[in-house]
Design a protein around this motif. Structure first.
Motif, PDB file in Angstrom:
ATOM      1  N   LEU A   1       0.825  -1.212   0.000  1.00 33.78           N
ATOM      2  CA  LEU A   1       0.000   0.000   0.000  1.00 33.78           C
ATOM      3  C   LEU A   1       0.859   1.263   0.000  1.00 33.78           C
ATOM      4  CD1 LEU A   1      -3.002  -0.737   2.381  1.00 33.78           C
ATOM      5  CD2 LEU A   1      -3.060  -0.365  -0.071  1.00 33.78           C
ATOM      6  N   TRP A   2       2.080   1.133   0.506  1.00 34.56           N
ATOM      7  CA  TRP A   2       2.991   2.282   0.559  1.00 34.56           C
ATOM      8  C   TRP A   2       3.761   2.453  -0.751  1.00 34.56           C
ATOM      9  CZ3 TRP A   2       2.867   4.760   5.382  1.00 34.56           C
ATOM     10  CH2 TRP A   2       3.700   5.862   5.514  1.00 34.56           C
ATOM     11  N   GLU A   3       3.734   1.464  -1.608  1.00 30.37           N
ATOM     12  CA  GLU A   3       4.553   1.471  -2.821  1.00 30.37           C
ATOM     13  C   GLU A   3       4.348   2.752  -3.631  1.00 30.37           C
ATOM     14  OE1 GLU A   3       4.294  -0.713  -7.046  1.00 30.37           O
ATOM     15  OE2 GLU A   3       4.520  -2.124  -5.384  1.00 30.37           O
ATOM     16  N   GLY A   4       5.451   3.427  -3.932  1.00 25.80           N
ATOM     17  CA  GLY A   4       5.406   4.665  -4.705  1.00 25.80           C
ATOM     18  C   GLY A   4       5.461   5.921  -3.856  1.00 25.80           C
ATOM     19  N   LEU A   5       5.175   5.813  -2.558  1.00 27.95           N
ATOM     20  CA  LEU A   5       5.197   7.003  -1.695  1.00 27.95           C
ATOM     21  C   LEU A   5       6.612   7.324  -1.233  1.00 27.95           C
ATOM     22  CD1 LEU A   5       3.246   9.097  -0.492  1.00 27.95           C
ATOM     23  CD2 LEU A   5       3.030   7.635   1.532  1.00 27.95           C
ATOM     24  N   GLY A   6       7.491   6.338  -1.267  1.00 28.54           N
ATOM     25  CA  GLY A   6       8.894   6.573  -0.923  1.00 28.54           C
ATOM     26  C   GLY A   6       9.167   6.571   0.567  1.00 28.54           C
ATOM     27  N   TYR A   7      10.455   6.697   0.905  1.00 28.07           N
ATOM     28  CA  TYR A   7      10.896   6.674   2.301  1.00 28.07           C
ATOM     29  C   TYR A   7      10.229   5.515   3.048  1.00 28.07           C
ATOM     30  CZ  TYR A   7      12.595  11.337   1.131  1.00 28.07           C
ATOM     31  OH  TYR A   7      13.233  12.387   0.543  1.00 28.07           O
ATOM     32  N   TYR A   8      10.552   4.308   2.609  1.00 30.99           N
ATOM     33  CA  TYR A   8       9.823   3.115   3.035  1.00 30.99           C
ATOM     34  C   TYR A   8      10.057   2.751   4.492  1.00 30.99           C
ATOM     35  CZ  TYR A   8       8.639   2.584  -1.840  1.00 30.99           C
ATOM     36  OH  TYR A   8       8.136   2.807  -3.100  1.00 30.99           O
ATOM     37  N   SER A   9      11.101   3.280   5.104  1.00 31.37           N
ATOM     38  CA  SER A   9      11.277   3.018   6.530  1.00 31.37           C
ATOM     39  C   SER A   9      10.086   3.546   7.319  1.00 31.37           C
ATOM     40  CB  SER A   9      12.570   3.658   7.040  1.00 31.37           C
ATOM     41  OG  SER A   9      12.534   5.066   6.883  1.00 31.37           O
ATOM     42  N   ARG A  10       9.386   4.548   6.788  1.00 33.64           N
ATOM     43  CA  ARG A  10       8.195   5.068   7.466  1.00 33.64           C
ATOM     44  C   ARG A  10       7.142   3.987   7.602  1.00 33.64           C
ATOM     45  NH1 ARG A  10       6.567  10.298   4.089  1.00 33.64           N
ATOM     46  NH2 ARG A  10       6.824   8.785   2.406  1.00 33.64           N
ATOM     47  N   ALA A  11       6.937   3.209   6.538  1.00 33.93           N
ATOM     48  CA  ALA A  11       5.928   2.145   6.575  1.00 33.93           C
ATOM     49  C   ALA A  11       6.330   1.046   7.543  1.00 33.93           C
ATOM     50  CB  ALA A  11       5.719   1.578   5.167  1.00 33.93           C
TER      51      ALA A  11
END
Length: 375
Positions: free
Chosen positions: A86-96
């Protein structure tokens, strides 16, 4: 206070600024989904998504996220793969990843209720001091200060702070000013007003000073320094890296993918075997080396599928993907890996460059382009 962080403005001036700021906010507040709720969980999700990301980019992701995970328990119980997808494309994946970890902490240690105090919020994974202050102020109406990028820029210009805003002494002063701006019971409105003013009026470039409600109080404007505050570091030329990737099919319509380590850039996302090309190394040679060293088997490199440029905040890449054939052995790697059908690729969270590659191989009609012959 121009050029120094030693002296704080007097309370009378801060109160005058606060009254003007809040009057402007009452007329000009932006409408956002997460401002229409009192649910601390949803406010927390929005604040994490808004870290280093524009509102217009966040909105569709926020809607999908809270629709899929409407409560903190739903998020905690979800597989990490689903959260990352669901986070894919929003970037800065450590947030997810941190959001998922923090949800588990909230469920396990706080009875599914977010802590109300900033210092307790700041103990959760992925929540720093400013985000903790924002959640406490917005969700729980605490008189807690914030100092996100927008607030920091507004305050630095208001008081003509010419030093680097990363200096600890300067940051301490800005925190004190932010706290001093809060009239009793107005923590929520003050936090949101600073965010909105920085995002819409006191912008990083070409601030709209004639429209600013604080222009009469702004030292930066009076000194003609509004364009040079905050001080900008000289622009660096972004390094470029050539990346190589192997599209390895198994003859059953499946392709080999592996999960990146949880820590580091793009942590937890899925990708094809491959890696970075070394200086003066041929791409085919680099691909064979990366697969041999990282996956434990040999490959025959075929024709190039695509070369896809992509930019990160501190560097740029070009991803060169090739159709390849295994020449023996099964994967020998510490990372999680699997063979995935084309429809399964759409369910995995992939870095954006790899998603574009998948869309190149599988156009919208869903049929794989015929493979070129191996050389």
């Amino acid at each position: 206070m121009a050029g120094t962080s030693r002296n704080l403005p007097d309370r009378r001036r801060l109160r005058a600024i606060s009254r003007r700021l809040l009057a402007w906010f009452k007329r000009s507040a932006r409408k956002m989904d997460w401002r229409e709720t009192d649910d601390p969980y949803r406010i927390w999700v929005s604040e994490i998504m808004l870290q280093q990301t524009r509102v217009d980019a966040v909105t569709p992701y926020y809607r999908r996220f809270v629709s899929t995970f409407p409560t903190v328990r739903a998020l905690a119980e979800a597989p990490l793969d689903q959260v990352m997808k669901l986070w894919e494309g929003l970037g800065y994946y450590s947030r997810a990843r941190n959001l998922h970890r923090a949800a588990n902490v909230v469920v396990r240690e706080h009875g599914c209720r977010l802590p109300r105090e900033p210092h307790r919020l700041a103990t959760l994974p992925g929540i720093g001091r400013s985000t903790a202050g924002a959640v406490a102020a917005i969700a729980f109406r605490k008189d807690s200060p914030i100092l996100d990028a927008n607030a920091k820029r507004v305050l630095a210009r208001l008081f003509a702070v010419q030093e680097s805003l990363t200096r600890p002494s300067v940051e301490r002063t800005l925190w004190e000013i932010s706290r001093g701006l809060i009239l009793p019971g107005k923590g929520r409105e003050t936090a949101l007003a600073l965010m909105d003013l920085g995002a819409t009026v006191c912008t990083p470039r070409r601030p709209a000073c004639p429209a600013c409600p604080l222009r009469a109080h702004c030292d930066g404007l009076r000194e003609g320094r509004q364009e040079t505050i905050p001080a900008r570091r000289p622009k660096k030329v972004l390094p470029h890296h050539d990346m190589v990737a192997a599209w390895i099919a198994d003859g059953k319509g499946r392709v080999l993918v592996g999960r990146r380590p949880d820590r580091g850039l793009l942590g937890g996302l899925w990708e094809l075997p491959g890696g970075r090309r070394r200086p003066k190394e041929a791409r085919g040679e680099a691909l064979r080396r990366e697969v041999r060293e990282g996956w434990g088997f040999g490959i025959e490199v075929g024709d190039r599928i695509a070369s896809i440029p992509h930019g990160f905040s501190h560097f740029r890449i070009t991803l060169h993907a090739y159709r390849c054939r295994r020449t023996g052995g099964r994967p020998q790697t510490d990372r999680e890996w699997r063979w995935v059908h084309s429809e399964g690729l759409s369910d995995l969270a992939l870095p954006r460059a790899y998603r574009r590659l998948v869309e190149t191989v599988f156009p919208k009609e869903g049929k794989e382009k015929p493979p070129p012959r191996l050389r």
